[in-house]
Design a protein around this motif. Sequence first.
Motif, PDB file in Angstrom:
ATOM      1  N   ALA A 182       0.812  -1.218   0.000  1.00  0.00           N
ATOM      2  CA  ALA A 182       0.000   0.000   0.000  1.00  0.00           C
ATOM      3  C   ALA A 182       0.846   1.269   0.000  1.00  0.00           C
ATOM      4  O   ALA A 182       0.328   2.360  -0.229  1.00  0.00           O
ATOM      5  N   ILE A 183       2.145   1.149   0.236  1.00  0.00           N
ATOM      6  CA  ILE A 183       3.022   2.324   0.343  1.00  0.00           C
ATOM      7  C   ILE A 183       3.269   2.924  -1.032  1.00  0.00           C
ATOM      8  O   ILE A 183       3.662   2.227  -1.964  1.00  0.00           O
ATOM      9  N   THR A 184       3.028   4.227  -1.132  1.00  0.00           N
ATOM     10  CA  THR A 184       3.205   4.917  -2.412  1.00  0.00           C
ATOM     11  C   THR A 184       4.375   5.896  -2.407  1.00  0.00           C
ATOM     12  O   THR A 184       4.900   6.228  -3.462  1.00  0.00           O
ATOM     13  N   GLU A 185       4.773   6.359  -1.214  1.00  0.00           N
ATOM     14  CA  GLU A 185       5.853   7.348  -1.158  1.00  0.00           C
ATOM     15  C   GLU A 185       6.566   7.275   0.181  1.00  0.00           C
ATOM     16  O   GLU A 185       5.941   7.069   1.221  1.00  0.00           O
ATOM     17  N   VAL A 186       7.892   7.452   0.142  1.00  0.00           N
ATOM     18  CA  VAL A 186       8.720   7.486   1.345  1.00  0.00           C
ATOM     19  C   VAL A 186       9.615   8.712   1.248  1.00  0.00           C
ATOM     20  O   VAL A 186      10.290   8.907   0.246  1.00  0.00           O
ATOM     21  N   GLY A 187       9.585   9.537   2.283  1.00  0.00           N
ATOM     22  CA  GLY A 187      10.404  10.744   2.276  1.00  0.00           C
ATOM     23  C   GLY A 187      11.167  10.916   3.572  1.00  0.00           C
ATOM     24  O   GLY A 187      10.763  10.410   4.615  1.00  0.00           O
ATOM     25  N   VAL A 188      12.279  11.650   3.490  1.00  0.00           N
ATOM     26  CA  VAL A 188      13.108  11.924   4.667  1.00  0.00           C
ATOM     27  C   VAL A 188      13.216  13.431   4.831  1.00  0.00           C
ATOM     28  O   VAL A 188      13.490  14.143   3.864  1.00  0.00           O
ATOM     29  N   ASP A 189      13.008  13.918   6.057  1.00  0.00           N
ATOM     30  CA  ASP A 189      13.222  15.329   6.381  1.00  0.00           C
ATOM     31  C   ASP A 189      14.438  15.400   7.288  1.00  0.00           C
ATOM     32  O   ASP A 189      14.344  15.097   8.484  1.00  0.00           O
ATOM     33  N   PRO A 190      15.603  15.772   6.732  1.00  0.00           N
ATOM     34  CA  PRO A 190      16.824  15.781   7.543  1.00  0.00           C
ATOM     35  C   PRO A 190      16.803  16.829   8.656  1.00  0.00           C
ATOM     36  O   PRO A 190      17.463  16.664   9.678  1.00  0.00           O
ATOM     37  N   THR A 246      12.977  13.026  10.448  1.00  0.00           N
ATOM     38  CA  THR A 246      11.771  12.205  10.359  1.00  0.00           C
ATOM     39  C   THR A 246      11.707  11.495   9.008  1.00  0.00           C
ATOM     40  O   THR A 246      12.297  11.931   8.024  1.00  0.00           O
ATOM     41  N   VAL A 247      10.957  10.401   9.002  1.00  0.00           N
ATOM     42  CA  VAL A 247      10.660   9.659   7.787  1.00  0.00           C
ATOM     43  C   VAL A 247       9.147   9.678   7.640  1.00  0.00           C
ATOM     44  O   VAL A 247       8.427   9.382   8.601  1.00  0.00           O
ATOM     45  N   SER A 248       8.655  10.057   6.470  1.00  0.00           N
ATOM     46  CA  SER A 248       7.211  10.036   6.243  1.00  0.00           C
ATOM     47  C   SER A 248       6.893   8.936   5.233  1.00  0.00           C
ATOM     48  O   SER A 248       7.597   8.763   4.244  1.00  0.00           O
ATOM     49  N   ILE A 249       5.825   8.186   5.546  1.00  0.00           N
ATOM     50  CA  ILE A 249       5.406   7.077   4.692  1.00  0.00           C
ATOM     51  C   ILE A 249       3.960   7.324   4.291  1.00  0.00           C
ATOM     52  O   ILE A 249       3.079   7.410   5.148  1.00  0.00           O
ATOM     53  N   THR A 250       3.731   7.463   2.991  1.00  0.00           N
ATOM     54  CA  THR A 250       2.389   7.668   2.465  1.00  0.00           C
ATOM     55  C   THR A 250       1.894   6.352   1.891  1.00  0.00           C
ATOM     56  O   THR A 250       2.619   5.668   1.169  1.00  0.00           O
ATOM     57  N   LEU A 297      16.298   3.978   7.676  1.00  0.00           N
ATOM     58  CA  LEU A 297      14.905   3.539   7.721  1.00  0.00           C
ATOM     59  C   LEU A 297      14.202   3.787   6.389  1.00  0.00           C
ATOM     60  O   LEU A 297      13.494   2.914   5.889  1.00  0.00           O
ATOM     61  N   ALA A 298      14.406   4.962   5.815  1.00  0.00           N
ATOM     62  CA  ALA A 298      13.783   5.258   4.514  1.00  0.00           C
ATOM     63  C   ALA A 298      14.256   4.274   3.451  1.00  0.00           C
ATOM     64  O   ALA A 298      13.449   3.773   2.653  1.00  0.00           O
ATOM     65  N   GLU A 299      15.543   3.958   3.436  1.00  0.00           N
ATOM     66  CA  GLU A 299      16.071   3.001   2.455  1.00  0.00           C
ATOM     67  C   GLU A 299      15.517   1.601   2.687  1.00  0.00           C
ATOM     68  O   GLU A 299      15.230   0.871   1.736  1.00  0.00           O
ATOM     69  N   ARG A 331      13.382  -0.419   0.007  1.00  0.00           N
ATOM     70  CA  ARG A 331      13.820  -1.759  -0.397  1.00  0.00           C
ATOM     71  C   ARG A 331      12.671  -2.763  -0.264  1.00  0.00           C
ATOM     72  O   ARG A 331      12.465  -3.612  -1.127  1.00  0.00           O
ATOM     73  N   ALA A 332      11.892  -2.643   0.818  1.00  0.00           N
ATOM     74  CA  ALA A 332      10.748  -3.537   1.027  1.00  0.00           C
ATOM     75  C   ALA A 332       9.694  -3.332  -0.053  1.00  0.00           C
ATOM     76  O   ALA A 332       9.143  -4.301  -0.584  1.00  0.00           O
ATOM     77  N   VAL A 333       9.420  -2.082  -0.407  1.00  0.00           N
ATOM     78  CA  VAL A 333       8.446  -1.788  -1.462  1.00  0.00           C
ATOM     79  C   VAL A 333       8.936  -2.337  -2.796  1.00  0.00           C
ATOM     80  O   VAL A 333       8.174  -2.964  -3.541  1.00  0.00           O
ATOM     81  N   SER A 334      10.201  -2.142  -3.088  1.00  0.00           N
ATOM     82  CA  SER A 334      10.778  -2.661  -4.325  1.00  0.00           C
ATOM     83  C   SER A 334      10.715  -4.182  -4.363  1.00  0.00           C
ATOM     84  O   SER A 334      10.364  -4.779  -5.391  1.00  0.00           O
ATOM     85  N   LEU A 335      11.047  -4.803  -3.258  1.00  0.00           N
ATOM     86  CA  LEU A 335      11.007  -6.261  -3.170  1.00  0.00           C
ATOM     87  C   LEU A 335       9.588  -6.781  -3.347  1.00  0.00           C
ATOM     88  O   LEU A 335       9.363  -7.750  -4.069  1.00  0.00           O
TER      89      LEU A 335
END
Length: 163
Positions: A98-106, A110-114, A136-138, A142-146
Motif C-alpha cells: 500500500a506504500i506509495t511514497e517514502v520521504g526523509v526530512d533531515p 523524520t521519515v514520512s510514509i504515504t 529507515l527510509a532506504e 527496499r521492502a516496497v521494491s522487493l
Amino acid sequence: LTSQAAEGVRNTSKSGEAVRRIRPPRVNLGDGILRHYDARSAHGCDAMRRMRGGAWKEHRYIGFCALDGPDAVLVTDKHVCVHDFNSHDERWELAVTAITEVGVDPTDVTVSITATGVKGSPKVLKCTDGRYAEYLAEAVKRAVSLASSDGRRAAGRNSEYML
C-alpha cells in the motif's frame, strides 16, 4: 579456553536453572556465512519472531530502527510496523504493497510514509538521528521494491535482500 566455556555451559545446565539470554540471537541469513553480531538486526529479527505470537516469523527481515521514544519500527517484505520496543505491542502497521511514497526530512530527522487507503497517512516516524532516518527510509524503499518485484516473479525466496 574452549573447554572452559563448554565446562561453564555444562555446569549451568546441570544446576537445573533456566538459562536466560543476555542478547537476542545472531541473525542467520540462510546463506551459510557467519557474520559479526549486529545488535540492530538481532533485535529486529527477535521482534519479527515475537510479533503476533510468531505469525511474522516467516516474513523476510528487511530492517529495524529504534525511534525517538519507547517505540521501534520493523520492516519486513510484507509490513512496516511500529511497536513498543520492549513489549512488542503493536502501535500501527502498513502493508508494504500500500506504500506509495517514502520521504526523509533531515531537519526534523523524520521519515514520512504515504500509503493508499490508510487513515492518518502519511505516517511520520521521528528517528534519533539523521543516519537512522536515512537507513529507515532506504529499508522501506527496499521492502516496497522487493514486494513489487515479488509480484512479477515466481514465489522462490533467497536471502540477498536481507541485512
